[in-house]
Design a protein around this motif. Structure first.
Motif, short mmCIF file in Angstrom:
data_model
loop_
_atom_site.label_atom_id
_atom_site.label_comp_id
_atom_site.label_asym_id
_atom_site.label_seq_id
_atom_site.Cartn_x
_atom_site.Cartn_y
_atom_site.Cartn_z
N TRP A 163 124.09 15.09 74.93
CA TRP A 163 124.40 14.21 73.80
C TRP A 163 123.55 14.53 72.58
CZ3 TRP A 163 122.35 12.89 78.46
CH2 TRP A 163 120.99 12.56 78.48
N GLU A 164 122.54 15.39 72.72
CA GLU A 164 121.68 15.76 71.61
C GLU A 164 122.31 16.89 70.80
OE1 GLU A 164 117.42 16.00 72.12
OE2 GLU A 164 117.64 15.41 74.21
N ALA A 165 122.25 16.76 69.48
CA ALA A 165 122.93 17.71 68.60
C ALA A 165 122.49 19.15 68.86
CB ALA A 165 122.67 17.34 67.14
N LYS A 166 121.22 19.37 69.12
CA LYS A 166 120.75 20.75 69.28
C LYS A 166 121.19 21.39 70.59
CE LYS A 166 116.14 19.36 70.95
NZ LYS A 166 114.69 19.47 70.68
N TYR A 167 121.77 20.60 71.50
CA TYR A 167 122.24 21.16 72.76
C TYR A 167 123.77 21.10 72.87
CZ TYR A 167 117.33 20.80 73.98
OH TYR A 167 115.96 20.92 74.00
N GLN A 168 124.45 20.97 71.74
CA GLN A 168 125.90 20.86 71.78
C GLN A 168 126.59 22.21 71.60
OE1 GLN A 168 127.08 17.66 69.14
NE2 GLN A 168 125.97 16.13 70.35
N ASP A 169 126.09 23.18 72.33
CA ASP A 169 126.79 24.45 72.51
C ASP A 169 126.43 24.97 73.89
OD1 ASP A 169 124.78 26.87 72.36
OD2 ASP A 169 124.16 25.50 70.75
N ALA A 170 127.26 25.83 74.43
CA ALA A 170 127.13 26.23 75.83
C ALA A 170 125.81 26.92 76.14
CB ALA A 170 128.30 27.13 76.22
#
Length: 276
Positions: free
Chosen positions: A212-219
């Motif tokens: 849910w954290e923006a910096k982890y919103q890619d694979a």
């Protein structure tokens, strides 16, 4: 034990407002303070240091359970000689847009998991068919409430509706009542805890999660943090969601965990539940 001390002190950094309604919604970072309900429980758990759930739920227990829930950090401890280097995979906010894809990925990898269901994602016949397909693939189905409301903001009767309505829907679709419950945002009340126990469900939160954290919103970044988090320990309860980036990362997460020697807990082997 160093592990228990670390995980107890780390709980305040882990429990957070995790689940949301849309993929674009901004989430509270993993380092945010724990919610009040969890803080209150932590005071009790600090005294006990480590509380492993040995009691059975009102439903009959699995014949030979292998893992018991540890409420001090929501991880799982092996019973007897069960393997200890394991994690539990869980998917919240199902079955929104990517749950069926995620179930197929996990099935191909022979990786068991629990899909926690929101009632507003099984309104249509198509959505109900998706849930049934996930269930028929052998995945455990959990209750994540009807509308994803914060239970502490509701009356007892409203909490009952939130929990019981989706329970009834899941049973209508799958023929089986949910065996697991996870409250939105990790927030429970005395009433919800009692009702969950009465319904024979095992109440759980999670050990860590990041999607849910923006910096982890890619694979790539999500795979890296889920596999290399400092909170990855034996028996960890991993929180993920029905999200585009999580679906894309899922294969890499499972393979990365296995590369470190971890295997996935079969929900049917958890003490206090019976998987039909």
């Amino acid at each position: 034990m160093k592990y228990i001390k670390f995980m107890t002190l780390s709980l305040l950094a882990l429990m957070l407002a995790a689940c949301g309604e849309t993929e674009s919604e901004t989430k509270t970072p993993a380092s945010a303070p724990v919610q009040q309900e969890v803080e209150e429980e932590e005071k009790v758990e600090e005294e006990a240091s480590e509380e492993v759930i040995e009691e059975e739920s009102p439903a009959s227990a699995t014949a030979d359970p292998l893992y018991a829930l540890n409420k001090a950090n929501w991880s799982f401890k092996p019973i007897a000689d069960a393997p200890s280097k394991v994690v539990l995979l869980t998917i919240d906010d199902a079955p929104d847009k990517r749950s069926l894809e995620m179930a197929k990925t996990l099935k191909a990898l022979n990786a068991p998991a629990i899909f926690f269901i929101n009632g507003h994602f099984v309104d249509t016949d198509e959505e109900k068919a998706v849930l049934k397909e996930i269930y028929d693939m052998g995945f455990a189905i959990g209750n994540h409430t009807q509308t994803h409301a914060n239970l502490k903001s509701l009356s007892e009767e409203q909490q009952r509706v939130e929990i019981m309505k989706i329970n009834e829907t899941i049973e209508e679709i799958t023929g089986e009542k949910p065996k697991f419950f996870r409250a939105p945002f990790g927030v429970n009340t005395d009433f919800s805890k009692a009702l969950v126990k009465e319904q024979g469900m095992l109440l759980m939160n999670w050990t860590y999660g990041y999607d849910w954290e923006a910096k982890y919103q890619d694979a790539d970044t999500l795979t890296d943090i889920m596999v290399n988090s400092e909170y990855l320990t034996e028996g960890a309860n991993l929180l993920m969601h029905d999200r585009v980036w999580t679906a894309a990362a899922l294969k890499g997460i499972v393979e990365g965990l296995r590369g470190k020697g971890y295997e996935m807990i079969d929900p049917a082997t958890i003490q206090g539940v019976t998987i039909d």
